[in-house]
Design an enzyme around this catalytic site. Structure first.
Site, PDB file in Angstrom:
ATOM      1  N   GLU A   1      35.137 -24.612 -45.918  1.00  0.00           N
ATOM      2  CA  GLU A   1      34.814 -24.270 -47.634  1.00  0.00           C
ATOM      3  C   GLU A   1      35.275 -23.905 -47.752  1.00  0.00           C
ATOM      4  O   GLU A   1      34.550 -22.234 -49.127  1.00  0.00           O
ATOM      5  CB  GLU A   1      33.175 -24.181 -47.394  1.00  0.00           C
ATOM      6  CG  GLU A   1      32.490 -25.233 -46.813  1.00  0.00           C
ATOM      7  CD  GLU A   1      30.798 -24.898 -46.592  1.00  0.00           C
ATOM      8  OE1 GLU A   1      30.557 -23.955 -47.459  1.00  0.00           O
ATOM      9  OE2 GLU A   1      29.723 -25.448 -46.668  1.00  0.00           O
TER      10      GLU A   1
ATOM     11  N   GLU B   1      29.434 -30.030 -41.283  1.00  0.00           N
ATOM     12  CA  GLU B   1      27.618 -29.715 -41.587  1.00  0.00           C
ATOM     13  C   GLU B   1      27.007 -31.027 -42.507  1.00  0.00           C
ATOM     14  O   GLU B   1      27.040 -31.397 -42.909  1.00  0.00           O
ATOM     15  CB  GLU B   1      28.396 -28.371 -42.063  1.00  0.00           C
ATOM     16  CG  GLU B   1      28.628 -27.225 -41.875  1.00  0.00           C
ATOM     17  CD  GLU B   1      28.760 -25.748 -42.728  1.00  0.00           C
ATOM     18  OE1 GLU B   1      27.953 -26.012 -43.179  1.00  0.00           O
ATOM     19  OE2 GLU B   1      29.600 -24.917 -42.222  1.00  0.00           O
TER      20      GLU B   1
HETATM   21  C1  BGC Z   1      28.440 -22.724 -44.573  1.00  0.00           C
HETATM   22  C2  BGC Z   1      27.372 -21.528 -43.179  1.00  0.00           C
HETATM   23  C3  BGC Z   1      26.594 -21.903 -44.589  1.00  0.00           C
HETATM   24  C4  BGC Z   1      26.260 -22.990 -44.379  1.00  0.00           C
HETATM   25  C5  BGC Z   1      23.983 -22.745 -45.640  1.00  0.00           C
HETATM   26  C6  BGC Z   1      27.941 -23.700 -45.432  1.00  0.00           C
HETATM   27  O1  BGC Z   1      27.846 -23.175 -47.063  1.00  0.00           O
HETATM   28  O2  BGC Z   1      29.537 -22.694 -44.239  1.00  0.00           O
HETATM   29  O3  BGC Z   1      27.844 -20.862 -42.927  1.00  0.00           O
HETATM   30  O4  BGC Z   1      24.976 -21.134 -43.278  1.00  0.00           O
HETATM   31  O5  BGC Z   1      26.645 -23.663 -45.374  1.00  0.00           O
HETATM   32  O6  BGC Z   1      24.255 -21.941 -46.773  1.00  0.00           O
END
Ligand code: BGC
Length: 437
Positions: free
Chosen positions: A159, A352
């Site tokens: 990101e 993610e």
């Molecule tokens: C990030 C993580 C973060 C997650 C939840 C993403 O933007 O890569 O490091 O914990 O979102 O906020």
């Protein structure tokens, strides 16, 4: 919110990657065994982290990694995305830790998928400086030389959009700068670092390389042309600024003219072909014309001087973070990417997806993940080439400026005793993976 229908999930293709994600700074602890990062400096400044906490101990994963790998094995994932801390690698004995972790993962039959930068820049380095990109490539070579005999799948950056926006434009994350559009060189230098890292990895023999970019549909607040234009601008910042240099070798909408250095030459590096493209998806954003006052999104203040404002989506369940739950946004996003980039888009991996909720009997998380997996499958059925899905996150961890107040884990961590307790969602995901075979 969409709830778990109780129906079995549709089948995903054979060979699909099923994993969970974490990052070094958020879980490792053992801060005294590595050099400081910009996040250590930032959290030491009063008022930066909401609960005043630090990641000095975090989940103590550095010492408890065998227990965490056993949790991964019990879950039945075939892949684990973690990040390699640059300041740790630069400290004596730091790489030994990743060596041990990778061995433990391989022994457990879990494929290691390291991210080479997840925001914990060594203190003293600065993404405003072009040289940081070259230093990153050196770091990548050191890691690949050591782990490349067992690691075959790599992620360059996590990101860069958030690291630029939150860390350098708005000052909500480390290093806490509030440069607004003067932060654009930070974007360019990270993209250059990505391209140099791809070259360094390939030189070390790697053949399976991606990036993890955050994306989400941008919805205009209304059909009013000012709202539509503001949403288009926001879409360019979030969805195109970090994708198009990588996928197309070009900056969108004249943004390249605002970037430093020999941009045309840099873009040839940045556009090194990727084997796959990682998407982190949490929620869409509803965006309108500026309101003349600051707006807010999930606790983040959007300054009045920006040419857009963030509006409430409304009518949706919210996670504890205040983010709306919109599973079909994932289908929309992926189909939109396929339509926008056609055969320039490599296979996609969801690197993610997850939500913050309290409690061990986390039925809301189960409903969230269930609905997002169905939405992902809908994208597959619509012809999008998706190869994997990683839940954020394995453990409750240090959630950046929110400290320990947000819990994203499938496994609960008691931040006093560091005891791990699998939540209902852990058992649910394990059963999903068993059913998928
Ligand atoms: C990030 C993580 C973060 C997650 C939840 C993403 O933007 O890569 O490091 O914990 O979102 O906020």
């Amino acid at each position: 919110m969409a709830t778990d229908t109780g129906d079995p999930l549709p089948r995903f293709p054979a060979g699909f990657l099923w994993g969970v994600s974490t990052s070094a700074h958020q879980i490792e602890g053992a801060a005294e065994l590595r050099g400081p990062s910009v996040w250590d400096v930032f959290t030491a400044e009063p008022g930066r982290v909401k609960d005043g906490s630090t990641a000095a101990v975090a989940c103590d994963h550095y010492h408890r990694y065998p227990e965490d790998v056993a949790l991964l094995a019990g879950l039945g994932v075939n892949a684990y995305r973690f990040s390699v801390s640059w300041p740790r690698v630069a400290s004596p004995g730091g790489l030994d830790f990743y060596d041990r972790l990778v061995d433990e993962l391989c022994a457990a039959g879990v494929r290691p998928v390291p991210t080479l930068f997840h925001w914990d820049l060594p203190a003293g380095l600065d993404w405003l400086e072009r040289d940081t990109a070259a230093r990153f490539a050196d770091h990548v070579t050191v890691v690949a030389d050591r782990l490349g005999d067992r690691v075959t799948k790599w992620i360059t950056l996590n990101e860069p959009a958030e690291h630029t926006l939150l860390g350098h434009a708005l000052g909500a994350h480390a290093p806490g700068r509030r440069l607004l559009f003067d932060a654009l060189p930070v974007a360019h230098h990270q993209l250059l670092a990505h391209g140099l890292a791809v070259r360094a990895l390939r030189a070390a023999g790697a053949r399976d390389i991606g990036i993890a970019n955050s994306h989400g549909p941008t919805w205009p607040a209304s059909a009013d042309p000012d709202d539509v234009a503001a949403a288009g601008f926001y879409d360019t910042l979030l969805n195109r600024l970090f994708a198009e240099p990588v996928l197309l070798g070009a900056y969108p909408d004249g943004l390249g003219e605002l970037m430093p250095g020999d941009v045309a030459a840099d873009l040839r590096v940045i556009a090194e072909p990727l084997d796959w493209y990682g998407v982190n998806y949490y929620a869409p954003t509803r965006v309108g014309a500026p309101l003349g006052t600051r707006s807010e999104f999930g606790g983040l203040a959007i300054p009045a001087e920006l040419p857009f404002s963030v509006r409430e989506i409304g009518g949706r369940a919210l996670t504890d973070f205040g983010w709306p739950v919109v599973p079909e946004g994932l289908t929309e996003l992926l189909c939109g990417f396929r339509d926008r980039y056609g055969d320039r888009l490599p296979p996609i991996v969801i690197t993610e997806n997850g939500c913050s909720y309290e409690g061990l009997d986390d039925q809301e998380r189960i409903a969230y993940l269930d609905a997002h997996l169905r939405a992902l499958h809908a994208a597959l059925e619509a012809g999008v080439d998706v190869r994997g899905y990683f839940v954020w996150s394995l453990l409750d961890n240090f959630e950046w400026a929110e400290g320990y107040a947000r819990r994203f884990g499938l496994v609960h961590v008691d931040h006093d005793t560091l005891e791990r307790t699998p939540k209902a969602s852990y058992r649910w995901f394990r059963d999903v993976l068993r059913a998928q075979g």
